[in-house]
Design an enzyme around this catalytic site. Structure first.
Site, mmCIF file in Angstrom:
data_model
loop_
_atom_site.group_PDB
_atom_site.id
_atom_site.type_symbol
_atom_site.label_atom_id
_atom_site.label_comp_id
_atom_site.label_asym_id
_atom_site.label_seq_id
_atom_site.Cartn_x
_atom_site.Cartn_y
_atom_site.Cartn_z
ATOM 1 N N LYS A 1 -7.221 -8.198 -9.384
ATOM 2 C CA LYS A 1 -6.022 -8.929 -9.799
ATOM 3 C C LYS A 1 -5.994 -10.267 -9.073
ATOM 4 O O LYS A 1 -6.126 -10.322 -7.838
ATOM 5 C CB LYS A 1 -4.796 -8.094 -9.431
ATOM 6 C CG LYS A 1 -3.589 -8.304 -10.305
ATOM 7 C CD LYS A 1 -2.556 -7.247 -9.961
ATOM 8 C CE LYS A 1 -1.286 -7.446 -10.720
ATOM 9 N NZ LYS A 1 -0.240 -6.535 -10.218
HETATM 10 C C1 E4P Z 1 2.415 -5.745 -12.300
HETATM 11 O O1 E4P Z 1 1.248 -5.991 -12.254
HETATM 12 C C2 E4P Z 1 3.377 -6.294 -11.346
HETATM 13 O O2 E4P Z 1 2.928 -6.030 -10.087
HETATM 14 C C3 E4P Z 1 4.747 -5.715 -11.567
HETATM 15 O O3 E4P Z 1 4.944 -5.404 -12.922
HETATM 16 C C4 E4P Z 1 5.830 -6.594 -11.020
HETATM 17 O O4 E4P Z 1 7.069 -6.046 -11.326
HETATM 18 P P1 E4P Z 1 8.432 -6.554 -10.643
HETATM 19 O O5 E4P Z 1 8.759 -7.883 -11.208
HETATM 20 O O6 E4P Z 1 9.437 -5.517 -11.025
HETATM 21 O O7 E4P Z 1 8.160 -6.596 -9.177
#
Ligand code: E4P
Length: 217
Positions: free
Chosen positions: A83
């Site tokens: 990522k």
């Molecule tokens: C996904 O890859 C993200 O880490 C996640 O969906 C972030 O979500 P949030 O905005 O609720 O922290």
């Protein structure tokens, strides 16, 4: 549509993975911190629990650092997806990972133009953050439709991974807008199974069934 779990809680993951409905997992630095465990250990455990893609996020901000961290994370298991943040350096690293055959999930996407660049860089997944856009006063879900149209216009095969999902309605809307996947926090994933009319209907059916005095077996 693939459904991913957004978590580093391996007990919760084991429980939900047993349903056969969890296609992959995403993590981020906040979730790693929340686990209180070494990142390599928790990612390795998650990769052993699900066969699908498991996103593990780099922490470096420079290209060389992202490449070094990404290669190390990718070596943990064959289903690790590196990522990378949607920055200029992140997209340079994404292009190199594509050359090396390392899968990437470009994260923190908040506009269709960012998503276009990620696809051109060869991202495996793009993560538009729906809930955070809603928090910001925008209609986050509109972004999924825009990216879908752009990717279809040009035949990009980058998968749209709806992220920052907060409610079952978000999941439904992302599916209708053509997202390839959604990553969902555990509580929201649990809520997907539920509807008050299912509970009410089942209660009535079971009460009526008991009156028959019958047994199917
Ligand atoms: C996904 O890859 C993200 O880490 C996640 O969906 C972030 O979500 P949030 O905005 O609720 O922290």
């Amino acid at each position: 549509m693939q459904l991913f779990l957004d978590t580093t809680d391996t007990a919760v993951l084991k429980d939900l993975a047993a349903t056969g409905l969890v296609d992959g997992v995403t993590t981020n630095p906040t979730l790693i911190a929340k686990s209180g465990r070494p990142m390599a250990e928790v990612i390795a455990e998650i990769c052993g629990l699900v066969e699908g893609p498991v996103s593990a996020e780099v922490a470096a901000m420079d290209v060389e650092g992202m490449l070094a961290e990404g290669r190390k994370l990718a070596a943990i298991a064959t289903n690790v997806v590196v990522k990378v943040p949607l920055t200029r350096n992140g997209l340079i690293a994404t292009s190199e990972f594509a050359v090396e055959g390392i899968q990437t999930n470009v994260t923190l996407c908040f506009s269709a133009s960012q998503a276009l660049l990620a696809a051109k860089a060869g991202a495996s997944y793009i993560s538009p953050f729906i809930g955070r856009l809603d928090d910001h006063g925008a209609v986050g879900m509109d972004l999924i439709g825009e990216i879908r149209a752009i990717y279809d216009n040009y035949g990009f095969d980058t998968e749209i991974l709806a992220a920052s999902i907060r409610t079952p309605a978000h999941v439904t809307a992302a599916a209708l807008a053509g997202a390839d996947c959604a990553t969902i926090p555990p509580a929201t994933f649990e809520a997907l199974f539920k509807h008050p009319l299912t509970d009410k209907g089942l209660e009535q059916f079971m009460a009526d069934w008991a009156k028959t005095g019958q047994s199917i077996l």
